[in-house]
Structures are given as C-alpha cells and as structure tokens.
Motif scaffolding. Structure first.
Motif, PDB file in Angstrom:
ATOM      1  N   ILE A  74       0.906  -1.264  -0.066  1.00 41.89           N
ATOM      2  CA  ILE A  74       0.248   0.026  -0.481  1.00 41.89           C
ATOM      3  C   ILE A  74       0.987   1.610   0.139  1.00 41.89           C
ATOM      4  O   ILE A  74       1.538   1.002   0.610  1.00 41.89           O
ATOM      5  N   GLU A  75       0.226   1.764  -0.540  1.00 36.51           N
ATOM      6  CA  GLU A  75       0.700   3.398  -1.175  1.00 36.51           C
ATOM      7  C   GLU A  75       0.114   4.772  -0.900  1.00 36.51           C
ATOM      8  O   GLU A  75      -1.191   4.616  -0.904  1.00 36.51           O
ATOM      9  N   LEU A  76       0.777   5.179   0.504  1.00 31.62           N
ATOM     10  CA  LEU A  76      -0.030   6.390   1.147  1.00 31.62           C
ATOM     11  C   LEU A  76      -0.057   8.142   0.472  1.00 31.62           C
ATOM     12  O   LEU A  76       1.593   8.291   0.815  1.00 31.62           O
ATOM     13  N   GLY A  77      -0.549   8.186  -0.201  1.00 27.50           N
ATOM     14  CA  GLY A  77      -0.635  10.387  -0.825  1.00 27.50           C
ATOM     15  C   GLY A  77       0.622   9.709  -1.269  1.00 27.50           C
ATOM     16  O   GLY A  77       1.589  10.901  -1.860  1.00 27.50           O
ATOM     17  N   ILE A 100      -3.297   5.171  -2.240  1.00 26.01           N
ATOM     18  CA  ILE A 100      -4.496   5.867  -1.451  1.00 26.01           C
ATOM     19  C   ILE A 100      -4.224   7.269  -1.543  1.00 26.01           C
ATOM     20  O   ILE A 100      -3.687   7.817  -0.946  1.00 26.01           O
ATOM     21  N   GLU A 101      -5.214   7.859  -2.564  1.00 22.47           N
ATOM     22  CA  GLU A 101      -4.590   9.860  -2.874  1.00 22.47           C
ATOM     23  C   GLU A 101      -5.851   9.908  -3.189  1.00 22.47           C
ATOM     24  O   GLU A 101      -6.955  10.268  -3.301  1.00 22.47           O
ATOM     25  N   VAL A 119      -6.314   2.100  -8.058  1.00 23.94           N
ATOM     26  CA  VAL A 119      -5.636   3.705  -7.513  1.00 23.94           C
ATOM     27  C   VAL A 119      -7.180   4.490  -6.429  1.00 23.94           C
ATOM     28  O   VAL A 119      -8.289   4.128  -7.333  1.00 23.94           O
ATOM     29  N   HIS A 120      -7.014   3.907  -5.234  1.00 29.87           N
ATOM     30  CA  HIS A 120      -8.682   4.596  -4.136  1.00 29.87           C
ATOM     31  C   HIS A 120      -8.357   6.524  -4.431  1.00 29.87           C
ATOM     32  O   HIS A 120      -7.281   6.421  -3.320  1.00 29.87           O
ATOM     33  N   ASN A 121      -9.406   7.318  -5.040  1.00 30.66           N
ATOM     34  CA  ASN A 121      -9.392   8.568  -4.066  1.00 30.66           C
ATOM     35  C   ASN A 121      -9.992   8.245  -3.276  1.00 30.66           C
ATOM     36  O   ASN A 121     -11.422   8.832  -2.816  1.00 30.66           O
ATOM     37  N   ARG A 122      -9.227   8.225  -1.598  1.00 23.28           N
ATOM     38  CA  ARG A 122     -10.161   8.520  -0.884  1.00 23.28           C
ATOM     39  C   ARG A 122      -8.981   8.661   0.447  1.00 23.28           C
ATOM     40  O   ARG A 122      -8.375   8.528   0.014  1.00 23.28           O
ATOM     41  N   SER A 123      -9.403   8.890   2.114  1.00 22.83           N
ATOM     42  CA  SER A 123      -8.342   9.138   2.938  1.00 22.83           C
ATOM     43  C   SER A 123      -7.849   8.749   2.860  1.00 22.83           C
ATOM     44  O   SER A 123      -8.320   7.217   2.999  1.00 22.83           O
TER      45      SER A 123
END
Length: 216
Positions: A74-77, A100-101, A119-123
């Motif tokens: 998982i990659e955050l930001g 997670i972007e 790609v998840h356009n979420r917090s």
C-alpha cells in the motif's frame, strides 16, 4: 523534485536522434510533474505537506527493502507517483499495489500513468474499512503523508487502519523532513507504535529522513 540533472539534449557523436527524443520527453514529463505538484500545493498547502515531488534518490531509499517477494504493498499519498514508479521498478506487480490518494487531481493522473495499479481517491483514514487485495495481508506500506501536520486523532486512525492490513512484523516506511520522529510522542504513547530512523538523503528538496513505524 525530479532528479533529472542533464542539459538540453542534442544530436552529437554517440547520441542518436531517437535518444535525444527520449531524453526530451523525460525532461518534459519531469517539468510537468513539478508544475502539477506546485498547483496542488498552492491549492491545499496543509494537505500537500511537501513543496516539491520527492527525488529519485529518496524513492530508492524508501523502497530499498521492497521487491517482488514482499507481496501486496500500500502506498499512502503517492502524489505524482515518484515512489510508485520506484516500487514497480523494484518488481512489485501492478496488481499488488494499492495507492491511497486524497487529491482528485493526483488520483486521476496516477490512473493515467500507472494502468493496472489500483488507485483509491480516498483519505488514508478510511483504511480500516477498506477491502484491499481480497483480504490478503500486506507486506509493506510506503507513506508520503505529512503526519506531523495532522491532528493526533487522524494520525491514530491512519496507523490503526494500516496495521489492520499489515502482516505480523510488517512496517510502515515513512519519510519526513524532520530529523526527529515523524509521529508525535503523544500518539506513540497512546498507541504503543514504535519509530526507528533507517535512512536519510540531502539530495531532496528539502532534505529528507526515512523511518520505519512498527507495532509494539
């Protein structure tokens, strides 16, 4: 920023026209990434904690322990995808990578640049309720989030969600511009998470430090 320190390419002995075109395309992409990042930073400076995309040097450091045998990541930001590109180059399969972007502009660009990657356009605070990789445990989490700029309860929600997905012994690999812990002491005391500095680079704007966050 983009780590492309080369002069304007021209055809010369030993350099073909095709190679010049390739280098010119890379330079245009680099400049485009910088402009995209600055636009997002200007619109939301607290959310986009950096002032420039991460360098290729930092990307190599933060992904050094990750490879094809790591399993889901998982990659955050991810922003403009500097770490994403490095993860794929390390051998992580597109289907084993979830981004997670929060920024819609960045998320759309990531979808275009990395086909096959989810790609998840979420917090990142939503991680606890997200179903990723069919429930398979995650081998590593790479984070470019500015945790020090966030309220403690939000940081706790993100980390709790992360460790719900991580396999036992897994870690969050986090970079920060601070030479001290990227997670405030109050959060660490409440949660029992541990932080260890594992790398640094001055070839980044600003200089960056790399940490591992683990579950105590």
């Amino acid at each position: 920023m983009c780590d492309l320190r080369v002069p304007e390419p021209t055809v010369s002995p030993g350099v073909t026209e095709a190679e010049v075109v390739t280098m010119q395309n890379l330079q245009r992409k680099c400049r485009s990434e910088d402009r995209s990042f600055l636009r997002e930073w200007a619109s939301a400076p607290l959310r986009v904690a950096a002032i420039a995309p991460s360098s290729a040097t930092l990307a190599r450091i933060i992904t050094a322990d990750i490879g094809p045998d790591t399993g889901p990541v998982i990659e955050l930001g991810p922003g403009t995808g500097v770490f994403t590109r490095a993860l794929l180059e390390r051998g992580v399969k597109p289907e084993n990578l979830a981004l997670i972007e929060l920024s819609t502009a960045f998320a759309r660009r990531l979808e275009a640049d990395f086909p096959g990657v989810a790609v998840h356009n979420r917090s990142a605070a939503d991680l606890k309720e997200m179903d990723l990789f069919g429930g398979a445990p995650v081998g590593a989490v790479v984070s470019g989030l500015g945790l020090l700029a966030m309220p403690d309860d939000l940081v706790l929600a993100i980390l709790d969600g992360v460790f719900r997905h991580l396999k036992p012994g897994g870690a969050v690999i986090q970079f920060s511009y601070s030479p001290r812990s990227p997670v405030r002491t109050g959060v660490l005391d409440k949660s029992g998470y541990g932080v260890e500095r594992v790398g640094r680079t001055y070839r980044n704007l600003p200089p960056a430090f790399v940490y591992k966050i683990t579950q105590g």
